[in-house]
Write a protein that holds these residues in place. Structure first.
Motif, PDB file in Angstrom:
ATOM      1  N   VAL A 183       0.216 -13.408   3.006  1.00  0.00           N
ATOM      2  CA  VAL A 183       0.602 -12.170   2.311  1.00  0.00           C
ATOM      3  C   VAL A 183       0.360 -12.247   0.806  1.00  0.00           C
ATOM      4  O   VAL A 183      -0.211 -11.315   0.215  1.00  0.00           O
ATOM      5  N   PRO A 184       0.749 -13.330   0.096  1.00  0.00           N
ATOM      6  CA  PRO A 184       0.470 -13.379  -1.343  1.00  0.00           C
ATOM      7  C   PRO A 184      -1.022 -13.310  -1.668  1.00  0.00           C
ATOM      8  O   PRO A 184      -1.408 -12.718  -2.682  1.00  0.00           O
ATOM      9  N   LYS A 185      -1.844 -13.897  -0.812  1.00  0.00           N
ATOM     10  CA  LYS A 185      -3.284 -13.883  -1.059  1.00  0.00           C
ATOM     11  C   LYS A 185      -3.859 -12.470  -0.958  1.00  0.00           C
ATOM     12  O   LYS A 185      -4.832 -12.132  -1.629  1.00  0.00           O
ATOM     13  N   VAL A 186      -3.272 -11.645  -0.111  1.00  0.00           N
ATOM     14  CA  VAL A 186      -3.726 -10.261   0.048  1.00  0.00           C
ATOM     15  C   VAL A 186      -3.143  -9.365  -1.039  1.00  0.00           C
ATOM     16  O   VAL A 186      -3.849  -8.567  -1.666  1.00  0.00           O
ATOM     17  N   PHE A 187      -1.849  -9.511  -1.295  1.00  0.00           N
ATOM     18  CA  PHE A 187      -1.180  -8.602  -2.229  1.00  0.00           C
ATOM     19  C   PHE A 187      -1.585  -8.819  -3.678  1.00  0.00           C
ATOM     20  O   PHE A 187      -1.367  -7.940  -4.524  1.00  0.00           O
ATOM     21  N   GLN A 188      -2.202  -9.947  -3.993  1.00  0.00           N
ATOM     22  CA  GLN A 188      -2.687 -10.122  -5.358  1.00  0.00           C
ATOM     23  C   GLN A 188      -3.827  -9.160  -5.678  1.00  0.00           C
ATOM     24  O   GLN A 188      -4.156  -8.939  -6.848  1.00  0.00           O
ATOM     25  N   HIS A 189      -4.406  -8.563  -4.622  1.00  0.00           N
ATOM     26  CA  HIS A 189      -5.481  -7.582  -4.818  1.00  0.00           C
ATOM     27  C   HIS A 189      -4.975  -6.144  -4.783  1.00  0.00           C
ATOM     28  O   HIS A 189      -5.773  -5.209  -4.906  1.00  0.00           O
ATOM     29  N   LEU A 190      -3.675  -5.949  -4.577  1.00  0.00           N
ATOM     30  CA  LEU A 190      -3.112  -4.604  -4.464  1.00  0.00           C
ATOM     31  C   LEU A 190      -2.221  -4.298  -5.663  1.00  0.00           C
ATOM     32  O   LEU A 190      -1.660  -5.214  -6.285  1.00  0.00           O
ATOM     33  N   PRO A 191      -2.043  -3.021  -5.985  1.00  0.00           N
ATOM     34  CA  PRO A 191      -1.201  -2.652  -7.130  1.00  0.00           C
ATOM     35  C   PRO A 191       0.283  -2.631  -6.804  1.00  0.00           C
ATOM     36  O   PRO A 191       1.077  -2.066  -7.557  1.00  0.00           O
ATOM     37  N   CYS A 192       0.666  -3.215  -5.676  1.00  0.00           N
ATOM     38  CA  CYS A 192       2.047  -3.167  -5.205  1.00  0.00           C
ATOM     39  C   CYS A 192       2.897  -4.280  -5.813  1.00  0.00           C
ATOM     40  O   CYS A 192       2.390  -5.349  -6.159  1.00  0.00           O
ATOM     41  N   GLU A 193       4.195  -4.006  -5.914  1.00  0.00           N
ATOM     42  CA  GLU A 193       5.155  -5.037  -6.311  1.00  0.00           C
ATOM     43  C   GLU A 193       5.688  -5.698  -5.043  1.00  0.00           C
ATOM     44  O   GLU A 193       6.256  -5.030  -4.177  1.00  0.00           O
TER      45      GLU A 193
END
Length: 445
Positions: A183-193
């Protein structure tokens, strides 16, 4: 040794060490390598304490047949499916999903992410194992370490339009499982908190059982969503191939509503497509599919059955009540992560709160899937057939009893010694009354 207890309908699962140990893993490696046609086998494992050792023992068995090993190391299960699809090689994943820490297991996939289940190769592997009729070689196969996680992250993100994603506040419970890695590897590319809960990989699962289908296992995530004012909550199981959703109010979202929501979205892009659902899915699922011009096809629970039927029918998507979501562009494999990304994109497009986006699909009232330990499963089902003889009865993936204003399904678990009850009604009062009535009959023995 009798292997009947560890060979399930679509995977292998057993207690450590009495049912599954290094010796058994090595023999399974020999049997699997003999069964598959490819010269190279990929192997991955989850964070369970025993997984690395078992995976290495399995690798030694594969190499003893003269075949090569590409060792993927620590990965979520959906990465193993991706690797099998992308590289057209067979892959085995060591995981017991949501089972307790003293369990482990193997999920087998053939080249192209083709599933291997009871009726599609698993029994042949069992035969080779029991007969010890595996291939042998004087020249052991080679072994290489292979990292495919970043490639999977890129693949998962390619399934959505990243630029559409709004800056949501997303709470995620990894349950000390593999979602904590991916999950951290994916969410680093998203504008989400990202608001993380239990992201440390820990095979002892110290905080709660990594099975989000049970309400008690998402209780902390529910409170986190409400306390932090999150837009959505995501709860993954131990090997991260399943995901369950929490709306902004802290309410658990039935998986059938997610299936219906994704189905409607995909049918708008690909009209007339086939979408697969389970016998225990809400009636809102096939109704939504057909109302939006799609073809609804029912299939049994289990990834090997779902993927086979997707291939045969050309289906673009499948959803199970258990939190598995399958996508054509993901080699027909299931991915909790990709499902979560789809929902984030849909919510971004709709520009409404999560609960509002689901309201169109909330037509009926269902119970939580309820398990009952019974001494004689067949006798319990016979009692139900006698009591509900006027129902429309369907013998498919258990037994489904349908009336004009409610229905219920009873089926034996493939992984536990229980009967599972799913029931849905037109009103909450009828739901509660019939659930109590049916459970009383089931538990009479």
């Amino acid at each position: 040794m009798n292997f009947d207890d560890i060979f399930k309908a679509y995977d292998i699962r057993g207690r450590i060490p009495e049912e599954l140990n290094d010796e058994v893993a090595t023999k399974l490696g020999k049997a699997y390598a003999t069964y598959v046609k490819a010269d190279t086998v990929m192997i991955g494992h989850d964070m369970r304490v025993t997984s690395p050792q078992l995976a290495n023992a399995f690798a030694a068995g594969v190499q003893s047949t003269g075949k090569n090993v590409s060792f993927l190391g620590l990965i979520p299960t959906d990465v193993s499916y991706f690797a099998a699809g992308k590289f057209e090689l067979p892959c085995v994943m060591f995981t017991a999903s949501h089972n307790p820490a003293n369990w482990n297991g193997l999920k087998f996939t053939d080249a192209g992410a083709v599933p291997i289940g009871k009726e599609s190769g698993l029994q042949e592997i069992k035969r080779i194992l029991e007969e010890e009729s595996w291939t042998t070689s004087d020249q052991p196969g080679t072994r290489e370490e292979m990292d495919v996680v970043d490639q999977y992250v890129e693949h998962a993100l390619s399934m959505i339009h990243i630029d559409k994603i709004k800056p949501f506040k997303v709470a995620v419970d990894a349950g000390n499982g593999m979602a904590g890695l991916i999950v951290p590897k994916v969410f680093q590319h998203l504008p989400c908190e990202l608001v993380p809960l239990y992201f440390d990989l820990d095979g002892t699962m110290p905080n709660h059982e990594p099975n989000p289908i049970k309400p008690e296992n998402v209780a902390e995530l529910v409170e986190l969503v409400k306390h932090e004012g999150c837009d959505i909550g995501l709860a993954f199981d131990g090997d991260a191939d399943r995901v369950f959703f929490i709306d902004e109010r802290g309410s658990r979202v039935p998986s059938s509503l997610i299936t219906a929501m994704v189905a409607k979205n995909l049918l708008a892009k690909k009209p007339g497509s086939t979408i697969i659902y389970n016998a225990v899915s809400s009636h809102s699922v096939p109704e939504t599919i057909e109302e939006n011009g799609g073809k609804a096809v029912m299939e049994r629970v289990g990834h090997s059955y779902i993927k086979k039927t997707m291939k045969e029918t050309g289906a673009i998507f499948a959803g199970e009540h258990s939190g598995h979501y399958y996508f054509l562009e993901n080699y027909r494999a299931d991915s909790g992560l990709i499902a979560a990304l789809f929902v984030l994109e849909m919510l971004s497009d709709m520009d409404v709160e999560f609960s509002a986006a689901l309201s169109d699909f909330e037509k009926y009232f269902a119970i939580e899937e309820t398990n009952s330990e019974v001494a004689d499963k067949d006798a319990a089902i016979a009692r139900l057939k006698k009591a509900y003889s006027t129902a429309e009865i369907l013998e498919f993936d258990g037994t489904t009893f349908t009336f004009s204003d409610y229905w219920f399904n009873v089926r034996p678990s493939n992984t536990e010694p229980v009967l599972r009850l799913n029931l849905e009604a037109d009103t909450p009062q009828l739901r509660d009354a019939k659930a109590a009535e049916v459970l009383n009959i089931i538990r009479q023995g």
